[in-house]
Design a protein around this motif. Sequence first.
Motif, short mmCIF file in Angstrom:
data_model
loop_
_atom_site.label_atom_id
_atom_site.label_comp_id
_atom_site.label_asym_id
_atom_site.label_seq_id
_atom_site.Cartn_x
_atom_site.Cartn_y
_atom_site.Cartn_z
N ARG A 1 0.91 -1.31 0.06
CA ARG A 1 -0.25 -0.01 0.02
C ARG A 1 1.00 1.20 0.01
NH1 ARG A 1 -5.48 -0.84 1.01
NH2 ARG A 1 -6.08 -2.90 1.70
N ARG A 2 2.06 1.36 0.51
CA ARG A 2 3.26 2.41 0.71
C ARG A 2 4.47 2.08 0.13
NH1 ARG A 2 2.73 5.97 5.85
NH2 ARG A 2 4.45 6.70 4.78
N ALA B 1 1.92 6.65 -1.70
CA ALA B 1 0.66 5.79 -1.41
C ALA B 1 -0.05 5.34 -2.50
CB ALA B 1 -0.35 6.64 -0.36
N ARG B 2 -0.60 4.13 -2.28
CA ARG B 2 -1.35 3.28 -3.27
C ARG B 2 -2.75 4.01 -3.16
NH1 ARG B 2 -0.17 -1.45 -5.92
NH2 ARG B 2 -2.00 -2.05 -7.17
N LEU C 1 0.01 5.32 -8.05
CA LEU C 1 0.68 5.85 -6.69
C LEU C 1 0.88 7.31 -6.90
CD1 LEU C 1 4.04 3.96 -6.79
CD2 LEU C 1 2.28 3.48 -5.03
N ILE D 1 1.79 11.04 -0.49
CA ILE D 1 1.08 11.03 0.41
C ILE D 1 0.52 12.61 0.84
CG2 ILE D 1 0.45 10.65 3.12
CD1 ILE D 1 2.61 8.36 2.70
#
Length: 253
Positions: free
Chosen positions: A33-34, A39-40, A208, A211
């Motif tokens: 996820r990261r 972040a995904r 992606l 964040i």
Amino acid sequence: MSLDADRITYAGHGTVLVEVDGARLLTDPLLRRRVGPLARHVPPPQPAIAENLDAILISHLHRDHADLGSLRRIGRRTPLLVPPGSRRFFERHGFDAVTELGPGDSASAGRLTVIATEAVHDGGRRRFASRPEAIGFLVEGRRRIYFAGDTDLFPGMAHFGPGLDLALLPIWGWGPSIGSGHLDPERAARAAALLSPRAAVPIHWGTLYPIGLARLHGSPLRSPGPEFVEQMQRLAPQVDVRVLAPGETLSLA
């Protein structure tokens, strides 16, 4: 396996599961996820996408393409086909079936032949890697598939066709802008015009993002796919364009 069973599944970013001639290949696995500050923004792939693989294709050593956490999830004994200058990096991290391929070199994966191709991109900088390069891949069996990895446009792409069934072309990156060594939607369409495959699938977009930045400037998560379709209609109208959402599968029949 029948011809109808040949397919690809887009898992997001540079990760594609290629299933042809009974073989299963996974490109640039990114399953977490990261990755660092990224972040995904779509669900992670289903675990089955990384099972029973004949080989993993690594295009270069940037962390969003050679993610050690994802590779460890798959297992250290799965064969890795990697660019020049990167074998020691993977072996130092415990992977024991590593084959370096320079442009023009080939290896077998199941009943398929995997050929490394030129790529115009910085190969990345990682400890234990000595001047690593970037490559793309041609997968050849009863289908011919080009996975570009990360690359800019270059004239030699024309040599990979004709006769391509599918081109997997990056059309963006992981942020609000992209630098040199990448394809944007317009340049990816020009690449498709050179390659002239039967079909093209855009990759390396919509997955992606840094964040905290998506709410402020998130259009690059959404716009490159539709823009690629528009550019393809203008520059490579002979090519069938298939825009896949992460997790979506395309039959090659």
